[in-house]
Design a protein around this motif. Structure first.
Motif, short mmCIF file in Angstrom:
data_model
loop_
_atom_site.label_atom_id
_atom_site.label_comp_id
_atom_site.label_asym_id
_atom_site.label_seq_id
_atom_site.Cartn_x
_atom_site.Cartn_y
_atom_site.Cartn_z
N ARG A 4 7.01 4.26 -6.32
CA ARG A 4 6.59 3.75 -5.01
C ARG A 4 7.55 4.25 -3.94
NH1 ARG A 4 3.01 2.51 -7.97
NH2 ARG A 4 2.27 0.43 -8.51
N VAL A 5 7.06 4.37 -2.71
CA VAL A 5 7.95 4.58 -1.57
C VAL A 5 8.50 3.20 -1.21
CG1 VAL A 5 8.05 5.15 0.90
CG2 VAL A 5 6.74 6.60 -0.67
N GLU B 177 -10.99 1.56 -8.33
CA GLU B 177 -10.66 0.95 -9.62
C GLU B 177 -10.99 1.97 -10.70
OE1 GLU B 177 -10.95 -2.95 -10.22
OE2 GLU B 177 -11.42 -3.52 -8.17
N THR C 93 -5.71 0.22 -10.32
CA THR C 93 -6.25 0.26 -8.96
C THR C 93 -5.40 1.27 -8.20
OG1 THR C 93 -6.85 -2.05 -9.10
CG2 THR C 93 -6.80 -1.08 -6.90
N CYS C 94 -6.02 2.31 -7.75
CA CYS C 94 -5.28 3.38 -7.08
C CYS C 94 -4.78 2.88 -5.71
CB CYS C 94 -6.17 4.60 -6.90
SG CYS C 94 -5.35 5.97 -6.09
N VAL C 95 -3.50 3.14 -5.42
CA VAL C 95 -2.95 2.67 -4.14
C VAL C 95 -2.66 3.84 -3.19
CG1 VAL C 95 -1.94 0.59 -5.14
CG2 VAL C 95 -0.54 2.64 -4.96
N ILE C 96 -3.16 5.01 -3.53
CA ILE C 96 -2.86 6.19 -2.72
C ILE C 96 -3.52 6.12 -1.34
CG2 ILE C 96 -3.09 8.72 -2.60
CD1 ILE C 96 -1.01 7.72 -4.67
N CYS C 97 -4.74 5.66 -1.28
CA CYS C 97 -5.41 5.55 0.03
C CYS C 97 -6.05 4.17 0.16
CB CYS C 97 -6.42 6.69 0.23
SG CYS C 97 -8.07 6.33 -0.36
N PRO C 98 -6.52 3.80 1.35
CA PRO C 98 -7.03 2.43 1.54
C PRO C 98 -8.30 2.10 0.74
CG PRO C 98 -6.57 3.49 3.65
CD PRO C 98 -6.51 4.55 2.61
N ILE C 99 -8.96 3.08 0.16
CA ILE C 99 -10.20 2.78 -0.57
C ILE C 99 -9.89 1.91 -1.79
CG2 ILE C 99 -12.16 3.78 -1.84
CD1 ILE C 99 -11.85 6.25 0.02
N GLY C 100 -8.77 2.18 -2.46
CA GLY C 100 -8.36 1.35 -3.60
C GLY C 100 -9.32 1.44 -4.78
N ARG D 207 -6.14 13.16 -6.24
CA ARG D 207 -4.93 12.37 -5.99
C ARG D 207 -4.90 11.14 -6.88
NH1 ARG D 207 -4.17 11.15 0.17
NH2 ARG D 207 -6.37 10.64 -0.01
N ASN E 264 -14.03 5.76 -9.87
CA ASN E 264 -14.00 7.02 -9.13
C ASN E 264 -12.56 7.53 -9.14
OD1 ASN E 264 -15.00 9.02 -7.44
ND2 ASN E 264 -14.32 7.92 -5.63
#
Lengths: 117, 413
Positions: free
Chosen positions: A49-50, A15, A6-13, A35, A31
């Protein structure tokens, strides 16, 4: 082997299901933007992670100064870095983005203030 | 006291509203803030993930706030701290109180409401049991840790999987507390998926869906909670009760827009959004009173809050100049499978930015339909915990007659 992210780069998340085949990444499902692709490649190599946390501050209106790493750090180092950060106390005034700890735990990543105080 | 635009609240919604009121030519812009500094809840949201849309950068809450505060200082917005607005009337007079002026009135040509929202607490969800110390809303625990430097407990159960609860699960773990689990009464998580991943999964914190806390135990301090599985009607299932030892219970069970002042001014409140009934210009049903951010409807992202602030600020500045009381509007109505829908009216003056939530979980491709515009948008799924934003240009809307209806339909493929 099929791996699920699950991508955590933007709020869309988004899968994302991928299969790694001889060093090549094949998108099976979901999708994946540019990025997102970067994220998946990095997750397979070493999740980063930051880290955001606080340090004690003296002479300010509040007890805690919010800080973060200026770059993402390997996830596995978070507990060690938290231990190092827990020992730190700074004095006000501090400007936003001031470096609080240089090269934390030998990661070449700095801990910076995220507000002025 | 007099002002062109007065903004009630100095969080992100208020700061952006004030900034854009000033940038759009309002002379005296005044923010009233009840706390001792500007920034609102952003100051305690020390995690990153803010600002990807507005600043094109991954910022923490305090950074986001400080950038906005620097901006309002540059353009010359006035603000009063430790100042509480205690009354609002529909002739745009605010009664406020602080230690410098006592109780005083501000006559403002226009007003922006930016009071934000507050957390639902134990009383809102009625959990039986004793009344010991150790029960906090997630936001209060966040303030204790991130600003005051106190750890609220060592063994924690979190009820509700809203974003603040998820963020706090991670934060408590980083600070050395043991988070025993996040319990969610619904069969789907409440917060954003990225927070499930980076706050729970990253730290092996279990999430129990279709579970709730049915009793709190402990005399002076929480000693544990009883959790149980719930059925499809969210009723606890007998025989599934389990005692979980803990010293702290965190509640992350939703937010409510804070509209006591709005009601005083006879502003119509929507039962759908729990905030003022509003147009695309962010105007409420009382002319000259605008609204921005989470007092209007609870948003997922601070960038959405900021976006409403841009619109509210601009239109409040224009109203202060020319008092344009446009009464012509059409309604925007939720159709099938649409839960929350914002704003409520279209007054033909600007582009329309719709914010909506699905009324139920649809894990299949869907089509969002906007009648009578003949607009259709495909999505992979529709989930109530993810707000959907749709911008429609004014050109497309000028010919629209009759109400606008937004619906979500399952589609094949």
């Amino acid at each position: 082997m099929i791996k699920h992210f699950t991508c955590v780069i933007c709020p869309i998340g988004c899968e994302i299901d991928v299969e790694e085949n001889e060093g090549k990444l094949i998108l099976l499902n979901g999708n994946m933007c540019a990025r997102g692709k970067e994220f998946v490649i990095q997750e397979l190599k070493e999740p980063i992670r930051v880290l955001t946390t606080t340090v004690r501050i003296k002479g300010a209106e509040f007890n805690m100064l919010p800080v973060r790493t200026d770059k993402p750090i390997p996830k596995r180092l978070i507990p060690i870095i938290m231990e190092d950060i827990a020992k730190i106390e700074v004095n006000a005034p501090i400007k936003m983005y001031k470096v609080i700890v240089k090269n934390i735990a030998g990661t070449r990543v700095n801990i910076i203030a995220t507000r002025s105080m | 006291m007099k002002a062109d635009v007065t903004v009630i609240g100095g969080g992100p919604g208020g700061l952006v509203s004030a900034l854009f009121a000033k940038r759009n030519g309002a002379k005296k812009v005044l923010i009233l803030e009840r706390e001792d500094e500007l920034g609102g809840i952003l100051k305690q949201c020390i995690h990153n993930g803010f600002g990807l849309e507005l600043f094109k950068k991954d910022l923490t809450g305090p950074e986001y706030a400080e950038r906005l505060i620097d901006d309002i200082n540059k353009v010359g917005v006035d603000y009063m701290l430790d100042t509480m607005a205690i009354h609002l009337s529909n002739d745009r007079t605010i009664t406020a109180v602080n230690s410098k002026y006592g109780v005083f009135n501000i006559e403002s040509k226009s007003i922006v409401l930016a009071m934000g929202c507050r957390e639902r607490a134990r009383g809102n969800i009625v959990i039986p049991g004793t009344r010991p110390a150790g029960i906090y809303t997630a936001g209060v625990a966040q303030r204790f840790i991130n600003i005051d430097g106190y750890l609220p407990g060592k063994e924690v159960v979190i009820l509700g999987s809203g974003d603040i609860g998820l963020i706090m699960a991670r934060r408590l773990t980083l600070e050395g507390a043991k988070v025993k689990g996040v319990y969610e009464i619904m069969d789907h998580p409440g917060g954003l998926k990225r927070n499930i991943v980076q706050c729970l999964n990253d730290f092996d914190i279990p999430l129990y869906l279709s579970h709730t806390v049915i009793e709190i135990k402990g005399k002076d301090r929480v000693t544990g909670v009883v959790v149980a599985k719930v059925d499809s009607k969210m009723q606890p299932i007998e025989g599934t009760e389990e005692f979980i030892k803990c010293d702290t219970l965190l509640l992350s069970v939703g937010l409510i827009p804070e509209n006591e002042l709005s009601k005083e001014a006879n502003i119509e409140i929507s039962s759908n959004t729990k905030g003022p009934v509003m147009t695309e210009t962010m105007e409420t049903t009382v002319p000259g009173i605008f609204s921005s951010g989470n007092v209007s409807v609870v948003f997922d992202l601070v960038d959405y809050v900021a976006e409403t602030g841009v619109i509210a600020g601009k239109n409040a500045a224009e109203f202060a100049k020319e008092k344009n009381e446009n009464k012509k509007f059409i309604n925007i109505l939720p159709g099938k499978n649409v839960g929350i829908l914002f704003p409520h009216r279209y007054s033909y003056r600007d582009d329309l930015i719709l914010f909506l939530r699905a009324g139920k979980w649809i894990e299949k491709p869907v089509s969002i339909k906007i009648k009578p515009l003949n607009m259709k948008m495909r999505r992979f799924y529709a989930r109530p915990n993810e707000m959907i934003r749709i911008k429609i240009l004014q050109d497309k809307l000028l010919s629209a007659k009759g109400d606008i209806t937004v619906s979500i339909k399952e589609v094949e493929g």
